[in-house]
Write a protein that holds these residues in place. Structure first.
Motif, PDB file in Angstrom:
ATOM      1  N   SER A   1      -1.106  14.934  -4.487  1.00  0.00           N
ATOM      2  CA  SER A   1       0.326  14.754  -4.685  1.00  0.00           C
ATOM      3  C   SER A   1       0.766  15.033  -6.116  1.00  0.00           C
ATOM      4  O   SER A   1       1.949  14.911  -6.420  1.00  0.00           O
ATOM      5  CB  SER A   1       0.738  13.323  -4.297  1.00  0.00           C
ATOM      6  OG  SER A   1       0.069  12.374  -5.113  1.00  0.00           O
ATOM      7  N   ASN A   2      -0.172  15.396  -7.011  1.00  0.00           N
ATOM      8  CA  ASN A   2       0.179  15.661  -8.398  1.00  0.00           C
ATOM      9  C   ASN A   2       0.797  17.053  -8.496  1.00  0.00           C
ATOM     10  O   ASN A   2       0.093  18.066  -8.486  1.00  0.00           O
ATOM     11  CB  ASN A   2      -1.053  15.558  -9.289  1.00  0.00           C
ATOM     12  CG  ASN A   2      -0.710  15.614 -10.762  1.00  0.00           C
ATOM     13  OD1 ASN A   2       0.289  16.207 -11.156  1.00  0.00           O
ATOM     14  ND2 ASN A   2      -1.540  14.988 -11.586  1.00  0.00           N
ATOM     15  N   LEU A   3       2.103  17.101  -8.597  1.00  0.00           N
ATOM     16  CA  LEU A   3       2.805  18.380  -8.575  1.00  0.00           C
ATOM     17  C   LEU A   3       2.544  19.195  -9.830  1.00  0.00           C
ATOM     18  O   LEU A   3       2.704  20.418  -9.822  1.00  0.00           O
ATOM     19  CB  LEU A   3       4.303  18.133  -8.400  1.00  0.00           C
ATOM     20  CG  LEU A   3       4.689  17.416  -7.095  1.00  0.00           C
ATOM     21  CD1 LEU A   3       6.187  17.163  -7.040  1.00  0.00           C
ATOM     22  CD2 LEU A   3       4.255  18.220  -5.883  1.00  0.00           C
ATOM     23  N   PHE A   4       2.166  18.539 -10.941  1.00  0.00           N
ATOM     24  CA  PHE A   4       1.825  19.277 -12.151  1.00  0.00           C
ATOM     25  C   PHE A   4       0.589  20.148 -11.920  1.00  0.00           C
ATOM     26  O   PHE A   4       0.473  21.242 -12.473  1.00  0.00           O
ATOM     27  CB  PHE A   4       1.557  18.316 -13.315  1.00  0.00           C
ATOM     28  CG  PHE A   4       2.770  17.561 -13.761  1.00  0.00           C
ATOM     29  CD1 PHE A   4       3.797  18.189 -14.428  1.00  0.00           C
ATOM     30  CD2 PHE A   4       2.890  16.200 -13.503  1.00  0.00           C
ATOM     31  CE1 PHE A   4       4.916  17.491 -14.843  1.00  0.00           C
ATOM     32  CE2 PHE A   4       3.992  15.495 -13.914  1.00  0.00           C
ATOM     33  CZ  PHE A   4       5.015  16.143 -14.583  1.00  0.00           C
TER      34      PHE A   4
ATOM     35  N   ASN B   1       7.190  11.163  -2.950  1.00  0.00           N
ATOM     36  CA  ASN B   1       6.139  11.740  -3.780  1.00  0.00           C
ATOM     37  C   ASN B   1       6.034  10.990  -5.099  1.00  0.00           C
ATOM     38  O   ASN B   1       7.028  10.778  -5.788  1.00  0.00           O
ATOM     39  CB  ASN B   1       6.443  13.223  -4.031  1.00  0.00           C
ATOM     40  CG  ASN B   1       5.378  13.901  -4.852  1.00  0.00           C
ATOM     41  OD1 ASN B   1       5.379  13.802  -6.076  1.00  0.00           O
ATOM     42  ND2 ASN B   1       4.458  14.573  -4.188  1.00  0.00           N
ATOM     43  N   ASN B   2       4.824  10.577  -5.448  1.00  0.00           N
ATOM     44  CA  ASN B   2       4.620   9.786  -6.666  1.00  0.00           C
ATOM     45  C   ASN B   2       5.052  10.529  -7.920  1.00  0.00           C
ATOM     46  O   ASN B   2       5.620   9.945  -8.838  1.00  0.00           O
ATOM     47  CB  ASN B   2       3.143   9.392  -6.792  1.00  0.00           C
ATOM     48  CG  ASN B   2       2.811   8.162  -5.965  1.00  0.00           C
ATOM     49  OD1 ASN B   2       3.633   7.267  -5.821  1.00  0.00           O
ATOM     50  ND2 ASN B   2       1.615   8.135  -5.409  1.00  0.00           N
ATOM     51  N   THR B   3       4.779  11.831  -7.990  1.00  0.00           N
ATOM     52  CA  THR B   3       5.167  12.599  -9.171  1.00  0.00           C
ATOM     53  C   THR B   3       6.679  12.582  -9.349  1.00  0.00           C
ATOM     54  O   THR B   3       7.195  12.381 -10.458  1.00  0.00           O
ATOM     55  CB  THR B   3       4.665  14.045  -9.058  1.00  0.00           C
ATOM     56  OG1 THR B   3       3.245  14.048  -8.975  1.00  0.00           O
ATOM     57  CG2 THR B   3       5.093  14.860 -10.274  1.00  0.00           C
TER      58      THR B   3
ATOM     59  N   SER C   1       0.839  -1.197   0.000  1.00  0.00           N
ATOM     60  CA  SER C   1       0.000   0.000   0.000  1.00  0.00           C
ATOM     61  C   SER C   1       0.870   1.242   0.000  1.00  0.00           C
ATOM     62  O   SER C   1       1.627   1.471   0.934  1.00  0.00           O
ATOM     63  CB  SER C   1      -0.909   0.005   1.241  1.00  0.00           C
ATOM     64  OG  SER C   1      -1.606   1.219   1.334  1.00  0.00           O
ATOM     65  N   THR C   2       0.779   2.025  -1.059  1.00  0.00           N
ATOM     66  CA  THR C   2       1.499   3.293  -1.130  1.00  0.00           C
ATOM     67  C   THR C   2       0.567   4.446  -1.497  1.00  0.00           C
ATOM     68  O   THR C   2       1.017   5.544  -1.743  1.00  0.00           O
ATOM     69  CB  THR C   2       2.623   3.220  -2.182  1.00  0.00           C
ATOM     70  OG1 THR C   2       2.045   2.890  -3.445  1.00  0.00           O
ATOM     71  CG2 THR C   2       3.655   2.193  -1.806  1.00  0.00           C
TER      72      THR C   2
ATOM     73  N   VAL D   1      11.600  10.753 -12.216  1.00  0.00           N
ATOM     74  CA  VAL D   1      12.977  10.276 -12.290  1.00  0.00           C
ATOM     75  C   VAL D   1      13.044   8.947 -13.028  1.00  0.00           C
ATOM     76  O   VAL D   1      14.009   8.658 -13.748  1.00  0.00           O
ATOM     77  CB  VAL D   1      13.595  10.175 -10.878  1.00  0.00           C
ATOM     78  CG1 VAL D   1      13.064   8.978 -10.105  1.00  0.00           C
ATOM     79  CG2 VAL D   1      15.111  10.143 -10.942  1.00  0.00           C
ATOM     80  N   GLU D   2      12.005   8.120 -12.898  1.00  0.00           N
ATOM     81  CA  GLU D   2      11.965   6.872 -13.654  1.00  0.00           C
ATOM     82  C   GLU D   2      11.849   7.162 -15.149  1.00  0.00           C
ATOM     83  O   GLU D   2      12.565   6.568 -15.975  1.00  0.00           O
ATOM     84  CB  GLU D   2      10.786   6.011 -13.190  1.00  0.00           C
ATOM     85  CG  GLU D   2      10.691   4.679 -13.913  1.00  0.00           C
ATOM     86  CD  GLU D   2       9.471   3.883 -13.482  1.00  0.00           C
ATOM     87  OE1 GLU D   2       9.597   2.666 -13.277  1.00  0.00           O
ATOM     88  OE2 GLU D   2       8.383   4.491 -13.352  1.00  0.00           O
TER      89      GLU D   2
END
Length: 532
Positions: free
Chosen positions: A217-220, A270-272, A210-211, A277-278
C-alpha cells in the motif's frame, strides 16, 4: 486399464472385457466427475491415429455432463525429445521408442484441441477451459547442468447441453433458462447479487482496532512518479521519522497548486493517502501559526500541491469504518475550521458509498475531476473479467468493464489511473484451487471458506460466506483499459517472494505448510488522452 482398450456403450467390442471387480466397463459411461490423464496419451500412439482418437472418445464418454478432464503430457521440443531425436529411435513424426521399449509422442496444443474440443455445435466433444505449455528448468547441483522440460497441460469440461436428464432441464435448455456454457452460472449470479453484503459482513467482522493489510500500500514505492511531490513527507523508517532532504526535481511533472485523487474501492482507506492528508493539514496549520507569530524567512523547499481526496466504496460498513479513522476525522475537522478563515486553503477529504460496478453510479459531481485515480485490488473483488453474454437476459457488460468505464469518466484529460491487482497463478490462487467450493468460474474464487477448517464445510458455504477474488492476466487488463479509451503507459507483472518467519511446526502448518510464498500482481498506469 488402458483407455484405448475400454469399450463403452454401443462401441464395437471384439470380445467382452471386464474390470477387476468383474463388472462390465459399460458402467463407466457418464460416471466420472473428474478424469485424469497424466502422461498417458503419449504412450498410445502418434497424432493422428485411430488408437489415440479411440482413447479420447472413451474418456469423453466416461465423463458426466459437467465433468472435468485434466491432462498433462509431454510437449513438443521437450529435452527428452531432443535427446531421442539424436538416435535411430523415431517411429513417426514426433513419436519415439524409449529405452524401455515403450512409445512416446510429444504433443503440441493443437493436437489436444483436435482430440477433445468441440469445433461447432454439432460436435459431441468437450469445452476448453485451459490449455497451455508448462516449462521448467532443472539444475543438477553436482555438475551444474540443466534440463529444460516442456509439458502440455489442459482442462476440459463436458457440456451439460449434451446430457439433460429431466424434462424440466430440457425445457430450460429450449427456453434459454439453462446456460450450458457456464455450469456454475446460477452460483455465480447469486454471488454477484450478494457481493456488497458479503463485504459489509467482512468489514463488520474485522476488529475495530485492526487496519493492517498484507497487501502493498506504500504509494511512494509502487507509483513513485505520481507521488514525487510529497516525497519529502514520506516516513524514513518504521519509527515514523520523516525525510528532511530537499525534494528531488522532476522535469516530467508540471507544477500544480492542487491535485485531486479518487480512491475507488477504498475499503478502510489507503494508509499513504490518509497519512499524507494528515501531514498536509499539520504543515498548513504550522505555516499559518508561523505567519501570525513571527516574520521568519519562508522555506526554500517547494510546497507540495494541495491534496483533495475522495474515497469511494460499495460497502457502507467500510465507509463507516473509514470515517471513524482518527486521521480522517482530523482532516475533516481541519477543513471545516479552515473555511472560517478567509484566504486559508486546506485539503478536502470526502467519502461516499458507491457501487462502481453498476452501469449508473452517483458520481456525476466527480466526472472529469480527478488527476489520479487509484484502483488497488478493487476490480478483482467485483467479479470475473468476462461473463457469458449469449443469453439475452444477461447484462452486456461485466461489472469489471463498468467499473473501468466509470473510472475513466472521472478522469480529467491527462489524468492517470494507477492500477494494481492479483495476477494469474498468484500463490493465493494456487491455494484456493484446493478449497472445496471456492471456485465459481475460471479464475474467480470465493475467499474465506477455509478459515475455520470445519469438517462440516461444503460447497454450499460459498452461497453465504466469503468475498470474491479474480486473478487477471496482462491482456485482460490491457483490453478493458483500451476499450475505455485509455492509453497504456505501463503494464507488467510484479513478482515478490516472501519467506515465512515461523519458528515451529505450528507456524509452518499455516499457509498450506509452504515456506515461501510467491506473490504475482499486475501493475499498470493508464492515461486519459488530451483532446487537442
Amino acid at each position: 486399464m488402458h483407455p484405448s482398450t475400454i469399450y463403452i456403450g454401443n462401441n464395437p467390442q471384439p470380445q467382452q472385457t471386464t474390470t477387476s471387480n468383474n463388472q462390465s466397463p459399460q458402467v463407466l459411461a457418464n460416471s466420472a466427475d473428474v478424469a485424469i490423464l497424466l502422461f498417458c496419451l503419449c504412450a498410445i500412439g502418434p497424432h493422428p491415429s485411430p488408437s489415440l482418437e479411440r482413447a479420447a472418445r472413451h474418456v469423453i464418454d466416461m465423463l458426466k455432463p459437467g465433468g472435468i478432464l485434466v491432462i498433462r503430457d509431454y510437449g513438443r521440443l521437450d529435452e527428452a525429445q531432443l535427446k531421442l531425436g539424436t538416435g535411430n529411435k523415431e517411429l513417426g513424426d514426433n513419436f519415439y521408442r524409449k529405452g524401455d521399449g515403450t512409445g512416446c509422442y510429444y504433443f503440441e496444443l493443437d493436437d489436444l484441441r483436435e482430440l477433445f474440443v468441440n469445433k461447432d455445435d454439432g460436435d459431441d466433444k468437450l469445452e476448453l477451459l485451459e490449455l497451455d505449455y508448462i516449462q521448467r528448468v532443472y539444475r543438477n547441483r553436482g555438475d551444474g547442468t540443466t534440463r529444460r522440460r516442456v509439458w502440455v497441460q489442459g482442462r476440459f469440461r463436458k457440456p451439460f447441453l449434451n446430457e439433460v436428464g429431466t424434462e424440466e432441464e430440457k425445457c430450460a435448455v429450449a427456453t434459454g433458462g439453462l446456460d450450458a456454457s457456464n455450469t456454475d452460472n446460477n452460483a455465480l449470479k447469486h454471488f454477484l447479487g450478494t457481493s456488497v453484503k458479503r463485504w459489509d459482513d467482512y468489514y463488520r467482522a474485522i476488529s475495530t482496532t485492526s487496519t493492517s493489510t498484507s497487501l502493498p500500500s506504500n504509494l511512494f514505492q509502487i507509483f513513485p512518479n505520481e507521488f514525487r511531490p510529497w516525497l519529502s513527507w514520506q516516513p524514513s523508517n518504521k519509527k515514523g521519522n520523516r525525510h528532511q532532504q530537499s525534494q528531488p526535481s522532476s522535469p516530467s511533472l508540471s507544477p500544480v497548486s492542487e491535485v485531486t485523487i479518487i480512491d475507488l474501492g477504498c475499503g478502510l482507506g489507503n494508509n499513504t493517502l490518509l497519512n499524507l492528508v494528515e501531514r498536509q493539514h499539520e504543515e498548513e496549520q504550522q505555516q499559518n501559526q508561523e505567519q501570525e507569530s513571527q516574520s521568519s524567512s519562508p522555506s526554500e523547499l517547494p510546497k507540495p500541491p494541495v491534496l483533495n481526496l475522495h474515497f469511494l466504496d460499495a460497502s457502507n460498513e467500510a465507509i463507516l469504518r473509514l470515517r471513524s479513522d482518527p486521521r480522517y476525522q482530523h482532516a475533516v475537522a481541519s477543513y471545516e475550521e479552515s473555511t472560517k478563515e478567509p484566504g486559508f486553503t486546506a485539503a478536502t477529504i470526502t467519502s461516499q458509498v458507491c457501487n462502481l460496478a453498476s452501469e449508473e453510479t452517483a458520481t456525476v459531481h466527480l466526472e472529469q475531476s480527478a488527476d489520479i485515480i487509484l484502483l488497488m485490488f478493487t476490480l478483482s473483488a467485483i467479479g470475473p473479467h468476462q461473463q457469458n453474454h449469449k443469453h439475452p437476459n444477461q447484462p452486456r457488460h461485466s461489472g469489471v468493464v463498468n467499473a473501468v468505464q466509470n473510472a475513466a469518466r472521472m478522469l480529467k484529460e491527462g489524468g492517470v489511473i494507477l492500477f494494481r491487482d492479483y495476477a494469474r497463478y498468484d500463490d493465493d490462487q494456487l491455494q484456493l484451487n484446493s478449497v472445496v467450493g471456492a471456485q465459481l468460474c475460471e479464475n474467480f474464487y470465493v475467499r474465506g471458506l477455509d478459515e475455520n477448517d470445519d469438517e462440516d464445510r461444503s460447497e454450499n458455504d460459498s452461497a453465504t460466506k466469503g468475498t470474491g477474488c479474480y486473478f487477471f492476466d496482462l491482456e485482460e487488463v490491457r483490453e478493458f483499459a483500451v476499450n475505455a479509451g485509455l492509453e497504456v503507459l505501463e503494464l507488467e507483472y510484479i513478482t515478490r517472494v516472501y519467506k515465512k518467519s515461523g519458528k515451529n511446526g505450528r507456524d509452518c502448518s499455516k499457509n498450506g505448510g509452504v515456506v515461501n510464498r510467491t506473490r504475482l500482481w499486475v501493475n499498470g498506469r493508464f492515461r486519459k488522452p488530451v483532446v487537442a
